[in-house]
Motif scaffolding. Structure first.
Motif, PDB file in Angstrom:
ATOM      1  N   THR A 114      -2.443  -1.691  -4.006  1.00 33.38           N
ATOM      2  CA  THR A 114      -1.524  -2.122  -3.089  1.00 33.38           C
ATOM      3  C   THR A 114      -0.122  -2.401  -3.492  1.00 33.38           C
ATOM      4  O   THR A 114      -0.457  -3.358  -4.353  1.00 33.38           O
ATOM      5  CB  THR A 114      -2.295  -3.260  -2.054  1.00 33.38           C
ATOM      6  OG1 THR A 114      -3.420  -2.733  -1.375  1.00 33.38           O
ATOM      7  CG2 THR A 114      -1.216  -3.519  -0.965  1.00 33.38           C
ATOM      8  N   VAL A 115       0.819  -1.854  -2.986  1.00 37.93           N
ATOM      9  CA  VAL A 115       2.161  -2.189  -3.270  1.00 37.93           C
ATOM     10  C   VAL A 115       2.696  -3.153  -2.042  1.00 37.93           C
ATOM     11  O   VAL A 115       2.572  -2.891  -1.119  1.00 37.93           O
ATOM     12  CB  VAL A 115       2.991  -1.041  -3.491  1.00 37.93           C
ATOM     13  CG1 VAL A 115       4.433  -1.656  -3.663  1.00 37.93           C
ATOM     14  CG2 VAL A 115       2.516  -0.195  -4.686  1.00 37.93           C
ATOM     15  N   LYS A 116       3.225  -4.415  -2.561  1.00 34.38           N
ATOM     16  CA  LYS A 116       3.563  -5.188  -1.565  1.00 34.38           C
ATOM     17  C   LYS A 116       4.977  -6.055  -2.212  1.00 34.38           C
ATOM     18  O   LYS A 116       4.706  -6.303  -3.283  1.00 34.38           O
ATOM     19  CB  LYS A 116       2.824  -6.402  -1.201  1.00 34.38           C
ATOM     20  CG  LYS A 116       3.357  -7.412  -0.300  1.00 34.38           C
ATOM     21  CD  LYS A 116       2.466  -8.282   0.255  1.00 34.38           C
ATOM     22  CE  LYS A 116       2.982  -9.272   1.241  1.00 34.38           C
ATOM     23  NZ  LYS A 116       2.408 -10.325   1.633  1.00 34.38           N
ATOM     24  N   ASP A 117       6.132  -5.845  -1.831  1.00 40.74           N
ATOM     25  CA  ASP A 117       7.282  -6.435  -2.232  1.00 40.74           C
ATOM     26  C   ASP A 117       7.726  -5.788  -3.591  1.00 40.74           C
ATOM     27  O   ASP A 117       7.916  -6.556  -4.350  1.00 40.74           O
ATOM     28  CB  ASP A 117       7.168  -7.973  -2.313  1.00 40.74           C
ATOM     29  CG  ASP A 117       7.064  -8.352  -1.034  1.00 40.74           C
ATOM     30  OD1 ASP A 117       7.428  -8.081  -0.158  1.00 40.74           O
ATOM     31  OD2 ASP A 117       6.289  -9.774  -0.860  1.00 40.74           O
ATOM     32  N   GLY A 118       7.474  -4.474  -3.739  1.00 41.38           N
ATOM     33  CA  GLY A 118       7.608  -3.767  -4.935  1.00 41.38           C
ATOM     34  C   GLY A 118       6.755  -3.947  -6.187  1.00 41.38           C
ATOM     35  O   GLY A 118       7.089  -3.490  -7.263  1.00 41.38           O
ATOM     36  N   LYS A 119       5.860  -4.750  -5.920  1.00 35.77           N
ATOM     37  CA  LYS A 119       4.670  -5.042  -7.051  1.00 35.77           C
ATOM     38  C   LYS A 119       3.460  -4.807  -6.543  1.00 35.77           C
ATOM     39  O   LYS A 119       2.974  -4.655  -5.462  1.00 35.77           O
ATOM     40  CB  LYS A 119       4.529  -6.603  -7.177  1.00 35.77           C
ATOM     41  CG  LYS A 119       3.712  -6.938  -8.203  1.00 35.77           C
ATOM     42  CD  LYS A 119       3.508  -8.512  -8.675  1.00 35.77           C
ATOM     43  CE  LYS A 119       2.598  -8.838  -9.756  1.00 35.77           C
ATOM     44  NZ  LYS A 119       2.623 -10.199  -9.820  1.00 35.77           N
ATOM     45  N   GLN A 120       2.688  -3.781  -7.772  1.00 39.76           N
ATOM     46  CA  GLN A 120       1.437  -3.248  -7.315  1.00 39.76           C
ATOM     47  C   GLN A 120       0.347  -4.200  -7.795  1.00 39.76           C
ATOM     48  O   GLN A 120       0.314  -4.835  -8.816  1.00 39.76           O
ATOM     49  CB  GLN A 120       1.421  -2.016  -8.113  1.00 39.76           C
ATOM     50  CG  GLN A 120       0.106  -1.287  -7.903  1.00 39.76           C
ATOM     51  CD  GLN A 120      -0.144  -0.012  -8.337  1.00 39.76           C
ATOM     52  OE1 GLN A 120       0.524   0.976  -8.038  1.00 39.76           O
ATOM     53  NE2 GLN A 120      -1.141   0.197  -9.257  1.00 39.76           N
ATOM     54  N   TYR A 121      -0.582  -4.482  -6.801  1.00 36.09           N
ATOM     55  CA  TYR A 121      -1.839  -5.145  -7.076  1.00 36.09           C
ATOM     56  C   TYR A 121      -2.979  -4.410  -7.229  1.00 36.09           C
ATOM     57  O   TYR A 121      -3.026  -3.539  -6.359  1.00 36.09           O
ATOM     58  CB  TYR A 121      -1.785  -6.371  -5.999  1.00 36.09           C
ATOM     59  CG  TYR A 121      -0.684  -7.100  -5.748  1.00 36.09           C
ATOM     60  CD1 TYR A 121      -0.657  -8.386  -6.264  1.00 36.09           C
ATOM     61  CD2 TYR A 121       0.484  -6.940  -5.092  1.00 36.09           C
ATOM     62  CE1 TYR A 121       0.472  -9.178  -6.192  1.00 36.09           C
ATOM     63  CE2 TYR A 121       1.458  -7.698  -4.876  1.00 36.09           C
ATOM     64  CZ  TYR A 121       1.529  -8.804  -5.618  1.00 36.09           C
ATOM     65  OH  TYR A 121       2.701  -9.846  -5.503  1.00 36.09           O
ATOM     66  N   LYS A 122      -4.016  -4.757  -7.901  1.00 39.33           N
ATOM     67  CA  LYS A 122      -5.292  -4.314  -7.827  1.00 39.33           C
ATOM     68  C   LYS A 122      -6.217  -5.187  -7.323  1.00 39.33           C
ATOM     69  O   LYS A 122      -6.359  -6.302  -7.826  1.00 39.33           O
ATOM     70  CB  LYS A 122      -5.575  -4.186  -9.441  1.00 39.33           C
ATOM     71  CG  LYS A 122      -7.220  -3.081  -9.317  1.00 39.33           C
ATOM     72  CD  LYS A 122      -7.415  -2.759 -10.766  1.00 39.33           C
ATOM     73  CE  LYS A 122      -8.976  -1.997 -10.642  1.00 39.33           C
ATOM     74  NZ  LYS A 122      -9.546  -1.901 -11.893  1.00 39.33           N
ATOM     75  N   ILE A 123      -6.712  -4.885  -6.255  1.00 43.01           N
ATOM     76  CA  ILE A 123      -7.593  -5.740  -5.381  1.00 43.01           C
ATOM     77  C   ILE A 123      -9.078  -5.245  -5.355  1.00 43.01           C
ATOM     78  O   ILE A 123      -9.542  -4.072  -5.069  1.00 43.01           O
ATOM     79  CB  ILE A 123      -7.123  -5.659  -3.859  1.00 43.01           C
ATOM     80  CG1 ILE A 123      -5.756  -6.381  -3.968  1.00 43.01           C
ATOM     81  CG2 ILE A 123      -7.860  -6.839  -3.108  1.00 43.01           C
ATOM     82  CD1 ILE A 123      -4.979  -6.056  -2.517  1.00 43.01           C
ATOM     83  N   GLN A 124      -9.975  -6.267  -5.809  1.00 38.92           N
ATOM     84  CA  GLN A 124     -11.275  -5.903  -5.635  1.00 38.92           C
ATOM     85  C   GLN A 124     -11.775  -5.225  -4.319  1.00 38.92           C
ATOM     86  O   GLN A 124     -11.207  -5.894  -3.380  1.00 38.92           O
ATOM     87  CB  GLN A 124     -12.274  -6.881  -6.297  1.00 38.92           C
ATOM     88  CG  GLN A 124     -12.014  -7.309  -7.583  1.00 38.92           C
ATOM     89  CD  GLN A 124     -12.960  -8.352  -7.816  1.00 38.92           C
ATOM     90  OE1 GLN A 124     -13.910  -8.874  -7.210  1.00 38.92           O
ATOM     91  NE2 GLN A 124     -12.629  -9.170  -9.032  1.00 38.92           N
ATOM     92  N   THR A 125     -12.727  -4.413  -4.346  1.00 37.94           N
ATOM     93  CA  THR A 125     -13.200  -3.774  -3.105  1.00 37.94           C
ATOM     94  C   THR A 125     -13.921  -4.742  -2.049  1.00 37.94           C
ATOM     95  O   THR A 125     -13.604  -4.836  -0.874  1.00 37.94           O
ATOM     96  CB  THR A 125     -14.150  -2.702  -3.345  1.00 37.94           C
ATOM     97  OG1 THR A 125     -13.680  -1.708  -4.130  1.00 37.94           O
ATOM     98  CG2 THR A 125     -14.740  -2.155  -2.109  1.00 37.94           C
ATOM     99  N   LYS A 126     -14.506  -5.857  -2.519  1.00 34.45           N
ATOM    100  CA  LYS A 126     -15.120  -6.899  -1.730  1.00 34.45           C
ATOM    101  C   LYS A 126     -13.943  -7.652  -0.899  1.00 34.45           C
ATOM    102  O   LYS A 126     -14.256  -8.403  -0.097  1.00 34.45           O
ATOM    103  CB  LYS A 126     -16.069  -7.794  -2.498  1.00 34.45           C
ATOM    104  CG  LYS A 126     -15.292  -8.597  -3.606  1.00 34.45           C
ATOM    105  CD  LYS A 126     -16.174  -9.477  -4.355  1.00 34.45           C
ATOM    106  CE  LYS A 126     -15.587 -10.493  -5.378  1.00 34.45           C
ATOM    107  NZ  LYS A 126     -14.776 -11.410  -4.663  1.00 34.45           N
ATOM    108  N   ASP A 127     -12.977  -7.751  -1.579  1.00 38.41           N
ATOM    109  CA  ASP A 127     -11.536  -8.589  -1.078  1.00 38.41           C
ATOM    110  C   ASP A 127     -10.665  -7.830  -0.415  1.00 38.41           C
ATOM    111  O   ASP A 127      -9.713  -8.249   0.260  1.00 38.41           O
ATOM    112  CB  ASP A 127     -10.944  -9.095  -2.225  1.00 38.41           C
ATOM    113  CG  ASP A 127     -11.674 -10.289  -2.747  1.00 38.41           C
ATOM    114  OD1 ASP A 127     -12.484 -10.983  -2.316  1.00 38.41           O
ATOM    115  OD2 ASP A 127     -11.663 -10.521  -4.061  1.00 38.41           O
ATOM    116  N   LEU A 128     -10.892  -6.447   0.016  1.00 39.03           N
ATOM    117  CA  LEU A 128      -9.749  -5.647   0.803  1.00 39.03           C
ATOM    118  C   LEU A 128      -9.607  -5.985   2.089  1.00 39.03           C
ATOM    119  O   LEU A 128      -8.234  -6.138   2.820  1.00 39.03           O
ATOM    120  CB  LEU A 128     -10.066  -4.155   0.720  1.00 39.03           C
ATOM    121  CG  LEU A 128     -10.023  -3.560  -0.653  1.00 39.03           C
ATOM    122  CD1 LEU A 128     -10.623  -2.026  -0.608  1.00 39.03           C
ATOM    123  CD2 LEU A 128      -8.611  -3.535  -1.177  1.00 39.03           C
TER     124      LEU A 128
END
Length: 145
Positions: A114-128
């Protein structure tokens, strides 16, 4: 895109291939062109309660012209290791379209990437889903008199 009808208390998925026999209709809404094609057909179907699900949302799409008669729009990103990038701004844009048309909006889940405010995050499936709830951007339209 998935289209749903509600009959009484039972939710029933409409297979769009039963309505339109064409290969183009099998493609997901990855491009605005596909959204325009599918939603132009869906808006005219004789369905009392309509819901649009754009999950995974893979690019910015403008669906405002199709929101008349729609009760709910659900948006979310793609999950898993091979997921394509989801931009949070796309969800905010569709939310604004829903607010303008007084349509309920639900942000169901972020994407694994997920990209938010120009920064890409990798989020664990359990936390989506949890992260989507924490964004607190769902919108409940005002009841019309």
């Amino acid at each position: 895109m998935h289209c749903y009808i509600y009959k009484g208390d039972a939710k029933r998925n409409i297979n769009t291939n039963e309505i339109v026999k064409t290969k183009d209709f099998e493609k997901p809404i990855e491009k605005l062109k596909n959204a325009d094609y599918k939603l132009s057909i869906f808006k005219d179907l004789p369905i009392k309660h309509k819901c649009i699900t754009a999950q995974p949302l893979l690019e910015k799409i403008d669906i405002e012209k199709y929101l008349d008669g729609i009760e709910l729009v659900v948006v979310g990103g793609e999950s898993d290791i091979n997921a394509r990038v989801f931009n949070y701004d796309w969800a905010l844009d569709i939310r604004e379209q829903c607010i303008i048309k007084n349509v309920d909006f639900e942000f169901r889940q972020c994407g694994t990437y997920t990209v938010k405010d120009g920064k890409q995050y990798k989020i664990q499936t359990k936390d989506l889903c949890k992260q989507a709830r924490l964004a607190n951007i769902n919108y409940k339209g005002q009841a019309l008199k």
